[in-house]
Every structure is written in structure tokens, then in C-alpha cells.
Design a protein around this motif. Structure first.
Motif, PDB file in Angstrom:
ATOM      1  N   GLN B  21       0.878  -1.349   0.000  1.00  0.00           N
ATOM      2  CA  GLN B  21      -0.140   0.045   0.090  1.00  0.00           C
ATOM      3  C   GLN B  21       0.867   1.126  -0.029  1.00  0.00           C
ATOM      4  OE1 GLN B  21      -3.255   0.114  -0.804  1.00  0.00           O
ATOM      5  NE2 GLN B  21      -3.202  -2.200  -0.816  1.00  0.00           N
ATOM      6  N   ALA B  22       2.033   1.067   0.601  1.00  0.00           N
ATOM      7  CA  ALA B  22       3.037   2.421   0.702  1.00  0.00           C
ATOM      8  C   ALA B  22       3.251   2.670  -0.862  1.00  0.00           C
ATOM      9  CB  ALA B  22       4.280   2.138   1.509  1.00  0.00           C
ATOM     10  N   ARG B  23       3.464   1.619  -1.630  1.00  0.00           N
ATOM     11  CA  ARG B  23       3.816   1.852  -2.961  1.00  0.00           C
ATOM     12  C   ARG B  23       2.893   2.412  -3.835  1.00  0.00           C
ATOM     13  NH1 ARG B  23       6.483  -3.581  -3.740  1.00  0.00           N
ATOM     14  NH2 ARG B  23       8.771  -2.895  -3.329  1.00  0.00           N
ATOM     15  N   GLN B  24       1.612   2.292  -3.352  1.00  0.00           N
ATOM     16  CA  GLN B  24       0.232   3.450  -4.088  1.00  0.00           C
ATOM     17  C   GLN B  24       0.582   4.679  -3.615  1.00  0.00           C
ATOM     18  OE1 GLN B  24      -1.468   1.613  -6.508  1.00  0.00           O
ATOM     19  NE2 GLN B  24      -0.218  -0.149  -5.917  1.00  0.00           N
ATOM     20  N   LEU B  25       0.836   4.737  -2.265  1.00  0.00           N
ATOM     21  CA  LEU B  25       0.904   6.097  -1.669  1.00  0.00           C
ATOM     22  C   LEU B  25       2.133   6.952  -2.072  1.00  0.00           C
ATOM     23  CD1 LEU B  25       0.582   8.154   0.412  1.00  0.00           C
ATOM     24  CD2 LEU B  25       1.918   6.690   2.092  1.00  0.00           C
ATOM     25  N   ALA B  26       2.992   6.125  -2.551  1.00  0.00           N
ATOM     26  CA  ALA B  26       4.334   6.922  -3.383  1.00  0.00           C
ATOM     27  C   ALA B  26       3.759   7.375  -4.301  1.00  0.00           C
ATOM     28  CB  ALA B  26       5.415   5.831  -3.315  1.00  0.00           C
ATOM     29  N   ALA B  27       2.906   6.900  -5.141  1.00  0.00           N
ATOM     30  CA  ALA B  27       2.406   7.251  -6.409  1.00  0.00           C
ATOM     31  C   ALA B  27       1.473   8.401  -6.544  1.00  0.00           C
ATOM     32  CB  ALA B  27       1.947   6.309  -7.228  1.00  0.00           C
ATOM     33  N   LEU B  28       0.900   8.750  -5.390  1.00  0.00           N
ATOM     34  CA  LEU B  28      -0.145  10.042  -5.270  1.00  0.00           C
ATOM     35  C   LEU B  28       0.571  11.255  -5.387  1.00  0.00           C
ATOM     36  CD1 LEU B  28      -2.435   8.796  -2.349  1.00  0.00           C
ATOM     37  CD2 LEU B  28      -2.597   8.426  -4.666  1.00  0.00           C
ATOM     38  N   THR B  29      -0.162  12.287  -5.483  1.00  0.00           N
ATOM     39  CA  THR B  29       0.554  13.509  -5.681  1.00  0.00           C
ATOM     40  C   THR B  29       0.563  14.397  -4.245  1.00  0.00           C
ATOM     41  OG1 THR B  29      -1.856  14.772  -6.168  1.00  0.00           O
ATOM     42  CG2 THR B  29      -0.851  13.916  -8.017  1.00  0.00           C
ATOM     43  N   SER B  30       1.175  15.385  -4.411  1.00  0.00           N
ATOM     44  CA  SER B  30       1.192  16.148  -3.091  1.00  0.00           C
ATOM     45  C   SER B  30       0.084  16.597  -2.418  1.00  0.00           C
ATOM     46  CB  SER B  30       2.114  17.311  -3.412  1.00  0.00           C
ATOM     47  OG  SER B  30       2.183  18.305  -2.250  1.00  0.00           O
ATOM     48  N   VAL B  31      -0.983  16.847  -3.424  1.00  0.00           N
ATOM     49  CA  VAL B  31      -2.439  17.438  -3.025  1.00  0.00           C
ATOM     50  C   VAL B  31      -3.006  16.129  -2.383  1.00  0.00           C
ATOM     51  CG1 VAL B  31      -4.570  18.090  -4.103  1.00  0.00           C
ATOM     52  CG2 VAL B  31      -2.435  19.150  -4.796  1.00  0.00           C
ATOM     53  N   SER B 178      -4.544   4.490   1.225  1.00  0.00           N
ATOM     54  CA  SER B 178      -5.025   3.199   2.079  1.00  0.00           C
ATOM     55  C   SER B 178      -4.842   3.284   3.606  1.00  0.00           C
ATOM     56  CB  SER B 178      -4.349   1.999   1.531  1.00  0.00           C
ATOM     57  OG  SER B 178      -4.539   0.667   2.277  1.00  0.00           O
ATOM     58  N   PRO B 179      -5.871   2.784   4.282  1.00  0.00           N
ATOM     59  CA  PRO B 179      -5.585   2.788   5.868  1.00  0.00           C
ATOM     60  C   PRO B 179      -4.408   1.738   6.087  1.00  0.00           C
ATOM     61  CG  PRO B 179      -8.060   2.558   5.328  1.00  0.00           C
ATOM     62  CD  PRO B 179      -7.315   2.694   4.011  1.00  0.00           C
ATOM     63  N   ASP B 180      -4.392   0.810   5.370  1.00  0.00           N
ATOM     64  CA  ASP B 180      -3.249  -0.182   5.570  1.00  0.00           C
ATOM     65  C   ASP B 180      -1.714   0.359   5.882  1.00  0.00           C
ATOM     66  OD1 ASP B 180      -4.683  -2.106   5.734  1.00  0.00           O
ATOM     67  OD2 ASP B 180      -4.688  -2.595   3.796  1.00  0.00           O
ATOM     68  N   VAL B 181      -1.555   1.718   5.244  1.00  0.00           N
ATOM     69  CA  VAL B 181      -0.110   2.340   5.221  1.00  0.00           C
ATOM     70  C   VAL B 181       0.205   2.437   6.648  1.00  0.00           C
ATOM     71  CG1 VAL B 181      -0.413   3.259   3.013  1.00  0.00           C
ATOM     72  CG2 VAL B 181      -0.853   4.730   4.974  1.00  0.00           C
ATOM     73  N   VAL B 182      -0.729   2.569   7.565  1.00  0.00           N
ATOM     74  CA  VAL B 182      -0.479   2.898   9.087  1.00  0.00           C
ATOM     75  C   VAL B 182      -1.059   1.811   9.922  1.00  0.00           C
ATOM     76  CG1 VAL B 182      -0.915   4.435  10.913  1.00  0.00           C
ATOM     77  CG2 VAL B 182      -1.141   5.263   8.665  1.00  0.00           C
ATOM     78  N   GLN B 183       0.232   1.138  10.598  1.00  0.00           N
ATOM     79  CA  GLN B 183      -0.152  -0.186  11.204  1.00  0.00           C
ATOM     80  C   GLN B 183       0.428   0.030  12.631  1.00  0.00           C
ATOM     81  OE1 GLN B 183      -1.645  -2.628  10.021  1.00  0.00           O
ATOM     82  NE2 GLN B 183      -1.553  -2.389   7.633  1.00  0.00           N
ATOM     83  N   LEU B 184      -0.276  -0.683  13.809  1.00  0.00           N
ATOM     84  CA  LEU B 184       0.100  -0.543  15.015  1.00  0.00           C
ATOM     85  C   LEU B 184       0.403  -1.729  15.701  1.00  0.00           C
ATOM     86  CD1 LEU B 184       0.274   1.415  17.447  1.00  0.00           C
ATOM     87  CD2 LEU B 184      -2.240   0.710  18.162  1.00  0.00           C
ATOM     88  N   PHE B 185       1.628  -1.964  16.082  1.00  0.00           N
ATOM     89  CA  PHE B 185       2.046  -3.098  16.777  1.00  0.00           C
ATOM     90  C   PHE B 185       2.025  -2.804  18.365  1.00  0.00           C
ATOM     91  CE2 PHE B 185       5.206  -5.476  13.699  1.00  0.00           C
ATOM     92  CZ  PHE B 185       4.173  -5.596  12.885  1.00  0.00           C
ATOM     93  N   THR B 186       1.542  -3.839  19.117  1.00  0.00           N
ATOM     94  CA  THR B 186       1.320  -3.122  20.599  1.00  0.00           C
ATOM     95  C   THR B 186       2.050  -4.201  21.465  1.00  0.00           C
ATOM     96  OG1 THR B 186      -0.688  -5.011  20.545  1.00  0.00           O
ATOM     97  CG2 THR B 186      -1.095  -2.573  20.284  1.00  0.00           C
TER      98      THR B 186
END
Lengths: 438, 438
Positions: B21-31, B178-186
Motif C-alpha cells: 500500500q505504501a507503493r500506491q501512496l508513493a505514486a499519489l500527488t502532493s495534493v 489506504s488505511p493499511d499504510v498505518v499499522q500498530l504493533f502493541t
């Protein structure tokens, strides 16, 4: 992590002395460093007969032990290669000074000025093959960048390396640069010792086989510049110019198959597989390239099957694995799974497909309509290459002198204290970038 | 090196999904990235009662277990702190976009164009204290820089962190990110697992005690951004303005003694020791600073002896060791031996002494006539600080968003092959830097 220490007090002493003298070297001017490099060039010229004799002794001993022709070719110096190496020393002297560059120049508040300035790393540890000309190049790059260097060359080149370092020491003795900034380690045990000297050595540059580089990466706390694998791909898109794709495939595979930037796997879009695969086979067959293909590829070509292992193998030889992919996404997924993040290329006339590839492929180099073989510091115009890094953090890809320097923050004030800018009546920072004449 | 694997398939799956999902995030625009950050700010505002209730449950549980007042202060969110954290999210959105910056734009030959462009690292692993506001800041910095992030907060903040991540996920679900770019380990076990995920995680940022940071550095192959020690010095030269030196000593030691950029040792030139030492003692005594001195210092002050151990200790407390040195060289040698390469300062009116100090002291920050307490990303004007690195390789010193990005080389050609530029009739490269409108 290194569990038991093997570095003897002698190696520590050498490294400590190198670091101390490197600090003095770091304070010299660009002119003083260039003079030292020119002194080395002149001394090597004067000592050519002595150097060639030592190299002759190395090559004879190596031949008696039956070394391979490729190792022999690297070991053998000869007058032409030595002269070229000396010319290379003068080329390094002419490169722009990597030190003292002001990257940030900012007023934080009136009279409180911050600068970020490039400076040497300190001491480099360079482990290289039995190639005496490499020693010459590395030494001049180290002095140019203000770093001390501990050298360890391949054992077959020991006489050449010892003679070269003796000549370099004699040359430096007449300059502002201490001969102690250049040190030679000669035994295999000293490699282990070098990897443990994290207190004195700031960067390890290993050259040689993938297995050796991986060994180094896994056995030191010191940062390592280099790459273990070079698994590069060429993806021929459905919108590719097929003749161009054939030409680039031939170049990327056969121009120098042992190079890390040569391709190992060809990915072919299914829509053009029927027309492209026979074309590329006819071009590669006369060049003795062994082809291996996945199931779909073998629908078109009569070649052996590629196994999962092939996708993860750097052949470094005239072997090419071929896979037919359903889509651009499929090609990118394959590359991001099996690629070593070195250099990856797409051939397409579709600018949108090219953009997606360049953005989504995770590699130091992402190319469109050209050969992966361009991944090289000289070809990029860096003037020199100290290594190619496949790590994600900078420096990444082909690394020139830039990879041998770091920076420090220099701040000058007039008695400024942090308390002024804290709490209820905190003064605001101005954060004004200053014009810089450099 | 990690000998046995503890990461379970579940953690690997999470990390793999984050990377995808981070790969998709990387392709997004600054806006698009900024819109996602604004959505997070709005969602946090709307969910303030829920977040504060979760934090209340955390602080009550922690108090029942008798945590320290300083840990409590960090854990406790409260409306003011939460509002400030949300304002901070919007500040991050306003920072200049760190992605897509063209660092090199060069024609290698006609039609063969090389660009070096900044891009995200991929996935960050951030291990932080029981400070819920840190989670908010880290998440917005990660999205701003196009990276996925796996978060692990201190166990006392578990309810706060879970609630915050739930709110952030709900906010992201309505955006391009995508919400999946933020994950929490506890759990604590998941820290070990995280350190092993070198296939999916590109940078570890550990925050917390020196011992913890050192543990992380020694137990992962993933690059680590951070520092274990902050042993900073203030050297009062013989040409110092003594009143200025006293003022800066007080600031650097007492303004926030637990900070890594506070000083631990004061070095005093012997020529001014007799006049300076009583002055600085009178200034520090009312502030309850415990002084320890070497033999020469104790000729002037009636204080306990400093042992060799003191020179190597980060007190993080109102304790200051003092040493009288013979010369500038002596001061530099002491710093280069005992300093942790963090931030070092000289107080002098002698510009030549200052220059020698700034050049020869090996530290991320070298200061002249100001307090070491300025070593901080916000104070440097970076807008945010992701950590302070005491490693030699860049990024070094206080690191802003710049430390969360890397670069890749993008090359476009028109069928160019390397063979054209090799051998006897090799074509020359043009290596022409191109004007860049960016």
C-alpha cells in the motif's frame, strides 16, 4: 555482530594513526590536496620500472599457481595500463572539490548563523580484487575527498601493492599530506580485523564476488558501500518498438555479461510475445546466449524451462531467463519481488506505462527505452565511481566522490542561549536563508 | 545479526501489506497526500472525546501501577496537548513536499536524459515512548513523505494508541491513501519481529532510553536513525568572554538537563581557569548543579573528584564534570575521544581558534559562542524533527523530513545502448547539465 575480537593491537594502532593523520588531512586546502595527488602521479611515473617489475613477479607467481585468464588480465599491469592509471590520478585531481560545499546557510536569529558544510568521512576501508590499478585510483580518490584509507588488495597482487604504497608514501612525505593516511593491509586475517575497527574506520567499500560483499555486510558494524547482487530486468511492454527492444536486449545481456548492470531476466508482455520472442531469439542465438523460459515463453520458443531459482539468480554469464507477463502490473510485481534494486528498464512507446514503471519499480535506477548497462558513475558524469549501492538510503546507485563525504552543522553566535527562545516570552526564530556566494 | 527468527507469519503479512500500500501512496500527488493529512486532522478533532477517554483509561491504569511523574506527564494527553498535536498535523501538511525534487538533471547524450529524483523510502518502523501525541506527529510525517509506517508505542499508552489508529484508519478510508499504510504493533514481542522485517521495512526510528536505542542498533539489519548517547562538551578558550561563557554554560547544562544536547563536561583553558571557575561555580550552585572536577579544577574549586568514568557518562541530570586543559589541541583531543559526535561548542573571541575547533572536532554539530541546546530540527528551521543522528554518514545531526526520503535515478532514452559508447570508436558523452524549471 562480531562476537569475538580478532583485531590485534597492531592493527588498532595503525587505524588510530590513520585516523589522527586523516584529521590533519581534512584541514588542508583543496590546493594542498591536489598538490599531494600530483606528487603521487609524478612519483608513480618515475617508479614505473620498479612497479612493473613487482607486477611481473606477481603475475609469474600467479601463473605458476594456475590462475584464471580473467584474474590474470586484472592482475597484469603493463606499461599501457599503468600509464592510464597515472592519467586517472590527474583526472581525479581535476574533479571539483567535494569538501567545504555549503549546503545550508541560514540565519536562525540575528547573529546566530547556521551552515551545513561538507566534510570528509574520516577513514575508508577498501577491500579490492588483485587489481593494482584499483589501488592507485582508490588512493587518489581518498586524498581528494580528505579521507585516510586502509587498503587490502587481493593476495595475488601483494608485491605490486606493496611497491605502489611504498612509492605513494615517498611521494606524500614531500607534501602536506602525511604518508600515514594511506595504509596497506596484506593478510586475510587483517580483513577480519578491519571489519572490527568501527571506532576508527567510517566506511567499508568491498569489491569482489557477491558472496564476499555479503560476508562483509553481515560481519561489520561499519557502514558498507556496495551491493551483493545485480539482478536486473528488461521489460518489453506491449507498446514497445520491437526492433529497439531487440537491440537493447542484446546490449543489456551481451555487451559485458559479467557486469552487475547486465540483465538476467527478460519480461515480455503477452500481447507481443508471439512476434517479439522469435525476433529476440534470432538475435541472441548467434551470440551464444543460453535461453531459459517459463511455460508461456516455451509456447513460442523451443528452449529449456526456467525454474523459480532462475528468477533469483545473477548468472553473470551469457544466460537469459525469459518470462511472459500478463500486464505492466505483473511485470512490476515480478521485478519488485526478484530484482536486487539495482537497475530496471522498460521498453515502450506508451508514456503513461513508462511513468508507472519509473514510479512504481523500486530500484536505484529505473530506465525507459535504454540499456541497463548505463548504470555507472563515469557514464552518469560523476568523473569517478567508488561503488554502486543497492541500499535504499542515500547514497544510492552509482556513487562518485559524493559518497566519500558527509557534512557537519557549523553554528556561530554572539552568546546566544536556547532559553531566550523557550517558555512564555519565547523569542521567535527568523529562519532566513542567506544568499551564498559559493 | 539475528540468529533465530521470531517474526510470525502475521507480522510479515502486515508488513508486506503495508509495503504494497505504501507503493500506491508513493505514486499519489502532493495534493492527495495533503488531503489525507487534513482528513486525519478533522477526524481527530471530531473524535476528541473518544481519544481523551481512552487516554484517561491509560493514565488511570498507569497511576494504579505507580508510574513516575515524568512518564505520567508524557502519557497524559488532555485537551490542550491534543489540540496542539492536531495543529501540528496541519503544520506538517504545509511543509514543502519532500518528494519529486529533481537533484540532478543531465543530458548524457542527445536524447539520453538522466534525472535524480527524491522518492519515499518505503516503510518506516517507529518505536516510541508512551506518548500518544508522538503517534499523531509520526503518522502525519510518514504520509507527508509518502511512506508507510509501522508504529509501536510504549505499553502504558496502548488504549490511546489503539483509539488514535482507529480514528486515523477511518479518516484515511475516505481518501486516496489506504488505511493499511498505518499499522500498530502493541506487544514487546512485536518489537523483535519488527527488527527482523528487513525485507519490508526500510528504516527504524527508535526513541527512548540510550540502552534501548543501542539494543535496536545492535539487533537489526535495517538502517537505524537515532543516537544512543549525547555526550556534549563546552570548551571555554583562553580568549573567551567569561561572562558569555558563564551564561552559555548555565543554559547548556540547566535549561533542560535531560536533553541529549545538554552538556555533560566543561573544558576550561588553564590560562583562564583561576578567574572563570569561581565565576561559573557561583552561577551553577544556586541552580543545584553538582560539580565534579579533575585535579587541576580542584586547585580552584572545592568539589569532588571526577574519575575517568565521568568523561564517558551522559548524566542527563544536573551534574557537570569539569576539566582544565592545557590548550585548544588538548580540548579537541578530549572531545574527539569522549564525545558522542552529537554537538560540541567553543567559547572564544579568537576567530582562528574557533576555525580550528569547527574543523577538527568530529561531531554532527560544531558551535562557536552559542549554546549546544540549539541542536534541534525545529530550531534549525526544518519544520519537524524525525530524530538526531550521531552516525557519520548522512543524514547526520537533527533530521527533518529529508531523512524519510531517498532518491532514484530515472533515465529516458530513444533506444540508446551502451555499446555505442565503448571500444575503439566509442562515442563521447555530452554530460550537459540541463536548466531545470523546478
Amino acid at each position: 555482530m562480531v562476537a569475538t575480537s580478532v583485531s590485534s593491537p597492531i592493527e588498532k594502532q595503525i587505524a588510530q594513526k590513520t585516523r589522527e593523520q586523516a584529521r590533519q588531512l581534512a584541514a588542508l586546502t583543496s590546493v594542498e590536496r591536489s598538490e599531494a595527488i600530483e606528487a603521487i602521479a609524478q612519483a608513480l611515473e618515475a617508479a614505473m620500472p620498479e612497479i612493473l617489475a613487482a607486477n611481473e613477479a606477481d603475475t609469474q607467481a600467479a601463473q605458476a599457481e594456475g590462475i584464471s585468464p580473467s584474474l590474470y588480465a586484472r592482475l597484469k599491469l603493463g606499461e599501457t595500463k599503468l600509464k592510464a592509471a597515472i592519467a586517472g590520478v590527474r583526472d581525479v585531481a581535476k574533479l571539483p572539490d567535494p569538501l567545504g560545499t555549503i549546503q545550508i546557510h541560514r540565519e536562525l536569529d540575528q547573529g546566530l548563523i547556521l551552515k551545513r558544510v561538507t566534510c570528509p568521512l574520516g577513514v575508508l576501508g577498501v577491500i579490492f580484487e588483485a587489481r593494482p590499478d584499483a589501488l592507485i585510483q582508490i588512493t587518489s580518490l581518498a586524498i581528494k575527498s580528505g579521507n585516510g584509507v586502509i587498503l587490502k588488495g587481493g593476495k595475488e597482487a601483494i608485491r605490486s601493492c606493496q611497491t605502489l604504497v611504498k612509492v605513494i608514501h615517498e611521494a606524500l612525505a614531500k607534501t602536506q599530506v602525511s604518508p600515514d593516511v594511506v595504509q596497506l593491509f596484506t593478510t586475510r586475517e587483517e580483513i577480519k580485523a578491519l571489519l572490527e575497527l568501527d571506532e576508527y574506520v567510517d566506511l567499508i567499500i568491498p569489491r569482489g564476488s557477491n558472496a564476499f560483499v555479503r560476508y562483509v555486510q553481515e560481519n561489520t558494524r561499519i557502514p558498507v558501500l556496495g551491493h551483493a547482487d545485480g539482478i536486473c530486468h528488461l521489460y518489453v511492454d506491449r507498446a514497445a518498438d520491437l526492433d529497439q527492444a531487440v537491440k537493447i536486449t542484446v546490449d543489456a545481456k551481451t555487451q559485458y555479461p559479467a557486469a552487475c548492470n547486465a540483465i538476467e531476466t527478460l519480461l515480455v508482455h503477452q500481447d507481443i510475445a508471439a512476434s517479439f520472442l522469435p525476433k529476440v531469439e534470432s538475435a541472441l542465438q548467434p551470440l551464444q546466449v543460453e535461453l531459459r523460459g517459463d511455460e508461456k515463453t516455451r509456447d513460442y520458443l523451443d528452449i529449456p524451462a526456467a525454474t523459480a531459482e532462475d528468477w533469483a539468480t545473477e548468472y553473470s554469464d551469457l544466460i537469459l531467463s525469459i518470462k511472459v507477463v500478463d500486464s505492466l502490473t505483473d511485470a512490476i510485481a515480478h521485478i519488485n519481488t526478484y530484482g536486487s534494486r539495482h537497475t530496471e528498464a522498460i521498453i515502450t512507446k506508451d508514456p503513461e506505462a513508462a511513468q508507472v514503471f519509473l514510479h512504481q519499480v523500486d530500484a536505484a535506477g529505473v530506465y525507459h527505452n535504454c540499456s541497463t548497462r548505463f548504470a555507472d558513475g563515469f557514464r552518469y558524469g560523476f568523473g569517478a565511481e567508488v561503488g554502486i549501492s543497492t541500499q535504499k538510503m542515500p547514497p544510492r546507485g552509482p556513487v562518485g566522490l559524493e559518497g566519500l563525504v558527509t557534512y557537519k552543522y557549523q553554528m556561530t553566535g554572539e552568546g546566544h542561549i536556547a532559553d531566550t527562545y523557550s517558555g512564555a516570552n519565547a523569542k521567535a526564530f527568523t529562519h532566513k536563508d542567506l544568499f551564498d556566494p559559493d
